[in-house]
Write a protein that holds these residues in place. Structure first.
Motif, short mmCIF file in Angstrom:
data_model
loop_
_atom_site.label_atom_id
_atom_site.label_comp_id
_atom_site.label_asym_id
_atom_site.label_seq_id
_atom_site.Cartn_x
_atom_site.Cartn_y
_atom_site.Cartn_z
N TYR A 30 26.98 -38.73 -8.39
CA TYR A 30 26.22 -38.41 -9.61
C TYR A 30 25.63 -37.01 -9.59
N ARG A 31 24.93 -36.67 -8.53
CA ARG A 31 24.22 -35.39 -8.49
C ARG A 31 25.19 -34.21 -8.60
N ARG A 32 26.28 -34.28 -7.85
CA ARG A 32 27.28 -33.20 -7.88
C ARG A 32 27.87 -33.05 -9.28
N LEU A 33 28.19 -34.17 -9.91
CA LEU A 33 28.79 -34.12 -11.24
C LEU A 33 27.79 -33.62 -12.28
N ILE A 50 27.09 -36.86 -20.32
CA ILE A 50 28.49 -36.65 -19.94
C ILE A 50 28.81 -37.39 -18.65
N VAL A 51 27.97 -37.22 -17.64
CA VAL A 51 28.23 -37.86 -16.35
C VAL A 51 28.13 -39.37 -16.47
N ASN A 52 27.15 -39.85 -17.19
CA ASN A 52 27.02 -41.30 -17.37
C ASN A 52 28.23 -41.88 -18.09
N ASP A 53 28.74 -41.15 -19.09
CA ASP A 53 29.92 -41.62 -19.81
C ASP A 53 31.14 -41.70 -18.90
N VAL A 54 31.30 -40.67 -18.07
CA VAL A 54 32.45 -40.64 -17.15
C VAL A 54 32.37 -41.79 -16.15
N LEU A 55 31.18 -42.00 -15.58
CA LEU A 55 31.03 -43.07 -14.59
C LEU A 55 31.14 -44.45 -15.24
N LEU A 56 30.63 -44.57 -16.46
CA LEU A 56 30.74 -45.84 -17.17
C LEU A 56 32.20 -46.18 -17.45
N LYS A 57 32.98 -45.15 -17.77
CA LYS A 57 34.41 -45.37 -18.01
C LYS A 57 35.08 -45.92 -16.75
N ARG A 77 37.46 -33.43 -12.78
CA ARG A 77 38.26 -33.06 -13.96
C ARG A 77 37.74 -33.76 -15.20
N SER A 78 37.36 -35.02 -15.06
CA SER A 78 36.86 -35.78 -16.21
C SER A 78 35.58 -35.17 -16.76
N VAL A 79 34.68 -34.77 -15.87
CA VAL A 79 33.42 -34.17 -16.29
C VAL A 79 33.66 -32.82 -16.96
N VAL A 80 34.52 -32.00 -16.37
CA VAL A 80 34.82 -30.70 -16.96
C VAL A 80 35.46 -30.87 -18.34
N ASN A 81 36.43 -31.75 -18.45
CA ASN A 81 37.10 -31.96 -19.73
C ASN A 81 36.14 -32.47 -20.80
N ARG A 82 35.29 -33.41 -20.42
CA ARG A 82 34.33 -33.94 -21.38
C ARG A 82 33.31 -32.88 -21.77
N SER A 83 32.92 -32.05 -20.82
CA SER A 83 31.97 -30.97 -21.12
C SER A 83 32.57 -30.00 -22.13
N LEU A 84 33.83 -29.64 -21.92
CA LEU A 84 34.49 -28.72 -22.85
C LEU A 84 34.66 -29.35 -24.22
N ASN A 85 34.91 -30.65 -24.26
CA ASN A 85 35.01 -31.34 -25.55
C ASN A 85 33.69 -31.30 -26.30
N VAL A 86 32.61 -31.49 -25.57
CA VAL A 86 31.28 -31.43 -26.20
C VAL A 86 31.04 -30.05 -26.79
N ILE A 87 31.40 -29.02 -26.04
CA ILE A 87 31.20 -27.65 -26.52
C ILE A 87 32.05 -27.40 -27.76
#
Length: 203
Positions: A30-33, A50-57, A77-87
């Motif tokens: 969690y902390r790293r992500l 973002i991190v909670n969504d990735v881990l929940l998935k 990769r999931s966190v980076v991709n989701r972050s870019l989608n948010v942006i």
């Protein structure tokens, strides 16, 4: 046991809806992500979502996910991709953001980026552990209790000058603990995460 093998065992257990395995995965990554997400979105609440969504998935869809190797690069990769989608959704993926990536020295590989941030995190933890007790307490009171310098001075029965000096010492150690080109705002965000997880609030 290598980390990759541990992750495989955790993922297999999560596929069987083992809640303890999921909690261990959460504590491990969690902390790293969170730091990784924050480097992109620059907003603490958004990074947490973002991190909670990735881990929940992972928890909800584990049996259907195709994770051939370690969970670590998959999560990054999931966190980076989701972050870019948010942006993109917020219409903030612009030339300015692209230039920020270049200027910040963000590694091309998501996995390398996460590893670099984790190393900086470890450096920062070490620096915080080495703070003098009074310095650490004043930093905690300022950062988490949101105490003003005058209030800190009164509660600890020290002078305003002492409070200012100790805060300066603490922040300077944090600056020196981080190598590379990470923006200073990220340093303080990382410090907030670490202090919140590793130290009890002053009474």
């Amino acid at each position: 046991m290598p980390d990759q093998d541990k992750d495989k065992e955790l993922f297999a257990a999560i596929c069987q809806k083992d809640q303890k395995a999921f909690e261990q995965l959460y504590r491990t990554h969690y902390r790293r992500l969170l730091v990784l997400a924050y480097q992109y979105v620059r907003n603490e609440e958004t990074a947490e979502e973002i991190v909670n969504d990735v881990l929940l998935k992972i928890w909800m869809e584990a049996p259907r996910l195709n994770i051939a190797h370690s969970l670590r690069p998959y999560l990054s990769r999931s966190v980076v991709n989701r972050s870019l989608n948010v942006i993109r959704q917020e219409n903030r993926l612009s030339a300015k953001f692209t230039q920020y990536q270049v200027n910040s020295g963000i590694p091309d590989s998501d996995e390398d980026e996460a590893a670099a941030l984790e190393e900086q995190l470890l450096q920062l933890e070490k620096a915080l552990e080495g703070l003098p007790p009074q310095c650490k307490k004043i930093l905690l009171m300022s950062k988490f209790e949101k105490c003003k310098q005058q209030e800190i001075a009164e509660r600890l029965n020290v002078s305003i000058k002492t409070v200012k000096n100790q805060l300066t010492i603490g922040y300077e150690k944090i600056r020196k603990a981080i190598s590379g080109n990470v923006a200073f705002s990220i340093i303080f965000f990382i410090a907030t995460i670490i202090l919140g997880l590793f130290y009890e609030m002053p009474v």
